[in-house]
Design a protein around this motif. Structure first.
Motif, PDB file in Angstrom:
ATOM      1  N   PHE A  46      -6.988  -4.651 -10.440  1.00 28.20           N
ATOM      2  CA  PHE A  46      -5.338  -3.914 -11.061  1.00 28.20           C
ATOM      3  C   PHE A  46      -4.848  -2.887 -10.778  1.00 28.20           C
ATOM      4  N   VAL A  47      -5.492  -2.328  -8.913  1.00 20.57           N
ATOM      5  CA  VAL A  47      -4.500  -1.401  -9.274  1.00 20.57           C
ATOM      6  C   VAL A  47      -3.776  -1.850  -8.035  1.00 20.57           C
ATOM      7  N   ASP A  48      -4.131  -2.901  -7.578  1.00 25.20           N
ATOM      8  CA  ASP A  48      -3.530  -4.185  -6.381  1.00 25.20           C
ATOM      9  C   ASP A  48      -2.399  -4.586  -7.391  1.00 25.20           C
ATOM     10  N   ALA A  49      -2.401  -5.009  -8.649  1.00 23.27           N
ATOM     11  CA  ALA A  49      -1.893  -6.074  -9.437  1.00 23.27           C
ATOM     12  C   ALA A  49      -0.192  -5.368  -9.436  1.00 23.27           C
ATOM     13  N   ARG A  50      -0.840  -4.010  -9.911  1.00 25.13           N
ATOM     14  CA  ARG A  50      -0.057  -3.265 -11.290  1.00 25.13           C
ATOM     15  C   ARG A  50       1.388  -2.862  -9.434  1.00 25.13           C
ATOM     16  N   PHE A  51       0.311  -2.712  -8.696  1.00 24.71           N
ATOM     17  CA  PHE A  51       1.660  -2.413  -7.829  1.00 24.71           C
ATOM     18  C   PHE A  51       2.364  -3.942  -6.848  1.00 24.71           C
ATOM     19  N   ALA A  52       1.563  -4.470  -7.084  1.00 25.59           N
ATOM     20  CA  ALA A  52       2.625  -5.950  -6.389  1.00 25.59           C
ATOM     21  C   ALA A  52       3.616  -6.457  -6.921  1.00 25.59           C
ATOM     22  N   PHE A  53       4.058  -5.787  -8.888  1.00 32.79           N
ATOM     23  CA  PHE A  53       5.277  -5.975  -9.662  1.00 32.79           C
ATOM     24  C   PHE A  53       5.601  -4.619  -9.642  1.00 32.79           C
ATOM     25  N   HIS A  54       5.341  -3.734  -9.821  1.00 32.60           N
ATOM     26  CA  HIS A  54       6.001  -2.601 -10.001  1.00 32.60           C
ATOM     27  C   HIS A  54       6.419  -2.445  -8.858  1.00 32.60           C
ATOM     28  N   GLY A  55       5.375  -1.071  -7.804  1.00 36.67           N
ATOM     29  CA  GLY A  55       5.714  -1.479  -6.692  1.00 36.67           C
ATOM     30  C   GLY A  55       6.567  -2.040  -5.812  1.00 36.67           C
ATOM     31  N   LYS A  56       6.019  -3.513  -5.269  1.00 34.64           N
ATOM     32  CA  LYS A  56       6.770  -4.233  -3.948  1.00 34.64           C
ATOM     33  C   LYS A  56       8.737  -4.709  -5.015  1.00 34.64           C
ATOM     34  N   VAL A  57       7.919  -5.175  -6.288  1.00 35.79           N
ATOM     35  CA  VAL A  57       9.061  -5.976  -6.789  1.00 35.79           C
ATOM     36  C   VAL A  57      10.563  -5.404  -7.290  1.00 35.79           C
ATOM     37  N   LEU A  58       9.480  -4.129  -8.113  1.00 33.56           N
ATOM     38  CA  LEU A  58      10.814  -3.436  -8.497  1.00 33.56           C
ATOM     39  C   LEU A  58      11.271  -2.171  -8.002  1.00 33.56           C
ATOM     40  N   ASN A  59      10.683  -1.831  -6.909  1.00 33.62           N
ATOM     41  CA  ASN A  59      11.340  -0.634  -5.902  1.00 33.62           C
ATOM     42  C   ASN A  59      11.470  -1.228  -4.725  1.00 33.62           C
ATOM     43  N   GLY A  60      10.427  -2.280  -4.128  1.00 31.17           N
ATOM     44  CA  GLY A  60      10.916  -3.322  -2.580  1.00 31.17           C
ATOM     45  C   GLY A  60       9.315  -1.768  -2.314  1.00 31.17           C
ATOM     46  N   THR A  61       8.879  -1.100  -2.417  1.00 34.86           N
ATOM     47  CA  THR A  61       7.478  -0.708  -1.748  1.00 34.86           C
ATOM     48  C   THR A  61       7.018  -1.245  -1.080  1.00 34.86           C
ATOM     49  N   PRO A  62       7.166  -1.366   0.158  1.00 33.54           N
ATOM     50  CA  PRO A  62       5.713  -2.248   1.057  1.00 33.54           C
ATOM     51  C   PRO A  62       4.540  -1.805   1.294  1.00 33.54           C
ATOM     52  N   GLN A  63       3.888  -1.438   0.949  1.00 35.04           N
ATOM     53  CA  GLN A  63       2.404  -0.257   0.960  1.00 35.04           C
ATOM     54  C   GLN A  63       2.495   0.522  -0.021  1.00 35.04           C
ATOM     55  N   LEU A  64       1.109   0.354  -0.394  1.00 35.92           N
ATOM     56  CA  LEU A  64       0.860   1.227  -1.767  1.00 35.92           C
ATOM     57  C   LEU A  64       0.007   2.769  -1.235  1.00 35.92           C
ATOM     58  N   ALA A  65       0.347   4.131  -1.588  1.00 39.11           N
ATOM     59  CA  ALA A  65       0.355   4.863  -1.665  1.00 39.11           C
ATOM     60  C   ALA A  65      -1.302   4.841  -0.691  1.00 39.11           C
ATOM     61  N   GLU A  66      -2.029   6.086  -0.181  1.00 39.12           N
ATOM     62  CA  GLU A  66      -3.202   7.008  -0.677  1.00 39.12           C
ATOM     63  C   GLU A  66      -3.763   6.774  -1.570  1.00 39.12           C
ATOM     64  N   ARG A  67      -4.836   6.664  -2.127  1.00 38.84           N
ATOM     65  CA  ARG A  67      -5.754   7.957  -3.136  1.00 38.84           C
ATOM     66  C   ARG A  67      -5.488   8.688  -3.247  1.00 38.84           C
ATOM     67  N   TRP A  68      -5.173   9.275  -2.358  1.00 33.22           N
ATOM     68  CA  TRP A  68      -5.297  10.903  -2.784  1.00 33.22           C
ATOM     69  C   TRP A  68      -3.989  11.624  -3.202  1.00 33.22           C
ATOM     70  N   LYS A  69      -2.577  10.985  -2.332  1.00 32.20           N
ATOM     71  CA  LYS A  69      -1.256  10.768  -3.142  1.00 32.20           C
ATOM     72  C   LYS A  69      -0.668  10.724  -4.573  1.00 32.20           C
ATOM     73  N   ARG A  70      -1.622   9.272  -5.193  1.00 26.58           N
ATOM     74  CA  ARG A  70      -1.829   8.327  -6.555  1.00 26.58           C
ATOM     75  C   ARG A  70      -2.649   9.831  -6.866  1.00 26.58           C
ATOM     76  N   GLY A  71      -3.884  10.573  -6.782  1.00 27.75           N
ATOM     77  CA  GLY A  71      -4.287  11.499  -7.821  1.00 27.75           C
ATOM     78  C   GLY A  71      -3.441  12.866  -7.930  1.00 27.75           C
ATOM     79  N   ILE A  72      -2.748  13.595  -6.780  1.00 25.60           N
ATOM     80  CA  ILE A  72      -1.712  14.078  -6.867  1.00 25.60           C
ATOM     81  C   ILE A  72      -0.799  14.108  -7.920  1.00 25.60           C
ATOM     82  N   ALA A  73      -0.444  13.102  -7.957  1.00 27.99           N
ATOM     83  CA  ALA A  73       0.483  12.822  -8.769  1.00 27.99           C
ATOM     84  C   ALA A  73      -0.120  12.248 -10.235  1.00 27.99           C
TER      85      ALA A  73
END
Ligand SMILES: [Zn+2]
Length: 688
Positions: free
Chosen positions: A336-363
């Motif tokens: 699920f994490v990867d599927a969401r990132f593939a669209f919301h991260g890559k397509v909508l924002n152009g971000t190539p790589q998912l953030a490390e889990r700790w950064k997502r955890g703090i957010a």
């Protein structure tokens, strides 16, 4: 109204990152205080491109970290803050805090989010009860109840200017526009997964390509959620959201407070917006005892409600299923994490790589328990001296703004009296709120990442609903202390300056005053001005939507705004996309007048002393360079497009160009006719 585009939790989860923490400047600048001299590109003429002059060397040498869609000093501060927060939460966990205390809640929320092995092992189980409830919907009443149960206080029309929610509507609870001493619920349009209606309706090849990716994304999420024939279901979801988008107000329309001031008696909802079973919906949303709800988007409310009746129940069930999976993807298994990132991260924002889990955890922890983390954060990282210094600076800048009002040649004495009244009653919060949110009723269970999030969201909603019927707390904060941002609250006639922005490079006690005033001083001036921008100026000293202007003064003020809107309309970040001068007008007024106020405040703070030169730059040059450096940011292309379409702020490059409206900038850099940024004196906009 914010100083900069906010990092909403949902955004951070997508864009925050996987590289090792890298401070933006401390490792490379020869002096850690004040201007970053290594960022400056002296081969550029300051009068042709001031942003590139101030930042060009940095822009050339810097790569955006792979896990981010933007990068600059503010983003580096956000990462720095996240790293410190992580240390705090890990320390808190080791101290084995008592159940129900703030350290326990924050530490266990974070630890549960970080336990991806446990999340993986649970699979779909945490989501299943939600999917079962959606599957059991068999009537419009049942659907209306399900839609109502989902509502959360996840939008904010005037403070954070956050107009996006993927639930059918968003709720915002604050003072009534017509009677700011009393809290009222506001209902805002929602339902879209993509950032704005433009993504659904814009007639461009680019948006068509994004839409194709969107169909695939919805299908993938539905497949993961176990929906049979996910392609067909996805087509139904996208068709439904496209119909929603067609009835949505545009981002610029959402800013029109006069059109938003629609108090609807609760009993009249069925007649005014037929479709939803409003009684079932409002009861499930716990709004069934409110006599009045303010409908921010009346046309969209009618349109969305009608879709509840006109569209097949099965489409709505697929839509609810998709959003249940997509919204909660972060605390579901990795697929699920990867599927969401593939669209919301890559397509909508152009971000190539998912953030490390700790950064997502703090957010995620910041989003769920903003003031619990905030208490821990300011206790460690916000010394009382900083608070006192900032309070002194704010006082100085309020005085500078008052002197500007006094000097305005076009404004009548009657309007000046009202403006100064409003300035005198402005409430300024520095660092953190006087009174913290009481999290004791919220249960955070170690090992239950999914349940923790649902309970935290519901707690937040109930906390907001709890304000209804009670006197408005004008000291309420709308931003956590660990946020690198600042905000003006028009209905409270108040400002919040969180602790995390009161740090280098925005503010540094060891830096020259010229750069502090150019950076944090301009931020403070910006927020003060929001009380007097095209929107803020419609609220009086009590935060009531009321016209305190004489007709002539208002006409002059609006003409100046129109001139500024035209100035920003002309900026073209892309050959096929220009800025929207109306959508960004409040922010641009705040930038121009805030910068002028900061300049005046700096001159006043100098007294008769001369400012020392640094790196060959005079005091005034340092002031303007610090301002342009505070807006330094590098963008990935999709993220920049998204910001131009959805954000009320102009991108940093164009915010730096606000300098061309100040005579002092022309003097400081000897900018003459013929330079690209040159404006003849009569075209320099002086709103305040
Ligand atoms: Zn702003």
């Amino acid at each position: 109204m914010l100083i900069r585009v906010p990092f909403r939790a949902s955004t951070v989860v997508l864009v925050a990152g996987a590289v090792a923490f890298a401070g933006c400047r401390s490792a490379e600048a020869p002096s850690p205080h004040g201007l970053d001299l290594t960022a400056i590109d002296r081969s550029v003429d300051a009068g042709d491109n001031f942003y590139a002059f101030a930042n060009g060397a940095w822009l050339k040498r810097t790569e955006i970290p792979a896990d981010r869609s933007t990068w600059g000093p503010s983003e580096a501060m956000t990462e720095d803050t996240a790293l410190r927060t992580r240390q705090l939460l890990e320390e808190a966990a080791r101290a084995a805090p008592a159940a129900g205390t703030v350290p326990q809640q924050a530490a266990d929320y974070y630890a549960s989010y970080m336990d991806d092995a446990a999340i993986e092992a649970k699979g779909l189980a945490p989501l299943q009860p939600l999917l079962d409830r959606i599957g059991a919907i068999d009537s419009i009443s049942a659907l209306s109840r399900a839609l109502g149960e989902e509502l959360r206080a996840d939008v904010d029309a005037l403070n954070a200017t956050n107009f996006h929610t993927d639930r059918l509507f968003g709720v915002w609870v604050t003072g009534n526009l017509n009677d700011p001493a009393k809290s009222v619920p506001y209902l805002l349009q929602g339902g879209l997964d993509m950032p704005d209606r433009e993504y659904y309706v814009a007639d461009s090849a680019r948006m068509a390509a994004v839409r194709n990716e969107f169909v695939a994304h919805v299908s993938q999420m539905l497949r993961l959620a176990g929906v049979p024939k996910p392609d067909d279901a996805a087509a139904a979801v996208v068709a439904l959201e496209t119909r929603m988008a067609r009835v949505h107000a545009t981002r610029a329309e959402s800013l029109d407070v006069l059109k938003a001031n629609n108090p609807w008696p609760r009993a009249e909802f069925p007649a005014k917006a037929p479709g939803l079973d409003w009684a079932a919906f409002l009861s499930a949303a716990r709004l069934d005892r409110e006599p009045t709800i303010v409908v921010w988007h009346p046309a969209a409310t009618r349109g969305l409600s009608a879709l509840v009746r006109s569209e097949p129940l099965s489409s709505w069930q697929h839509w609810l299923t998709f959003h249940a999976a997509d919204r909660n993807a972060a605390i579901l298994p990795r697929a699920f994490v990867d599927a969401r990132f593939a669209f919301h991260g890559k397509v909508l924002n152009g971000t190539p790589q998912l953030a490390e889990r700790w950064k997502r955890g703090i957010a995620a922890t910041n989003a769920a328990l903003p003031e619990a983390v905030g208490q821990l954060y300011v206790g460690r990282f916000f010394p009382p001296e900083t608070k006192a210094q900032m309070q002194a600076m704010v006082k100085n800048l309020i005085a500078a703004f008052g002197a500007r009002i006094e000097r305005l040649e076009w404004m009548s004495p009657a309007t000046k009296v009202k403006a100064k009244q409003k300035l005198a009653t402005l409430r300024v919060g520095v660092g953190y709120p006087d009174k913290w949110t009481d999290y004791r009723p919220l249960q955070i269970v170690k090992g239950d990442a999914f349940g923790n999030r649902q309970r935290a969201e519901l707690f937040d909603y109930q906390r907001h609903l709890g304000k209804l019927g009670a006197p408005v707390d004008k000291g309420e904060w709308w931003m956590s202390p660990q946020t690198v941002n600042a905000v003006n609250l028009p209905l409270q006639n108040a400002l919040n300056f969180p602790a995390a922005i009161l740090a280098p490079p925005y503010f540094d006690a060891a830096a020259p005053e010229a750069t502090n005033y150019g950076a944090i001083g301009a931020v403070i001036g910006h927020e003060i001005t929001h009380s007097f921008d095209d929107q803020g100026a419609m609220f009086d000293a009590d935060g009531r939507l009321a016209n305190w202007w004489t007709t002539d003064d208002l006409q002059h003020f609006q003409a100046a705004g129109a001139q500024l809107a035209a100035q920003y309309d002309a900026y073209m970040p892309f050959p096929d996309l220009h800025l929207n001068g109306r959508q960004t007008l409040s922010e641009n007024i705040a930038d121009v007048a805030g910068l002028a106020t900061a300049y005046d405040g700096w001159r006043a703070s100098l007294g008769n002393a001369a400012a020392p030169a640094v790196g060959g730059f005079s005091g005034p040059q340092q002031f303007f360079l610090a301002y342009a450096q505070s807006w330094l940011v590098k963008w990935r292309e999709p993220a920049l497009r998204q910001a131009v379409i959805t954000d009320g702020h102009a991108p940093g490059e164009f915010r730096a160009d606000a300098v061309r409206n100040l005579d002092a900038w022309y003097d400081a850099f000897e900018v003459k006719l013929g330079r690209k940024l040159f404006l003849p004196p009569d075209q320099r906009v002086r709103v305040w």
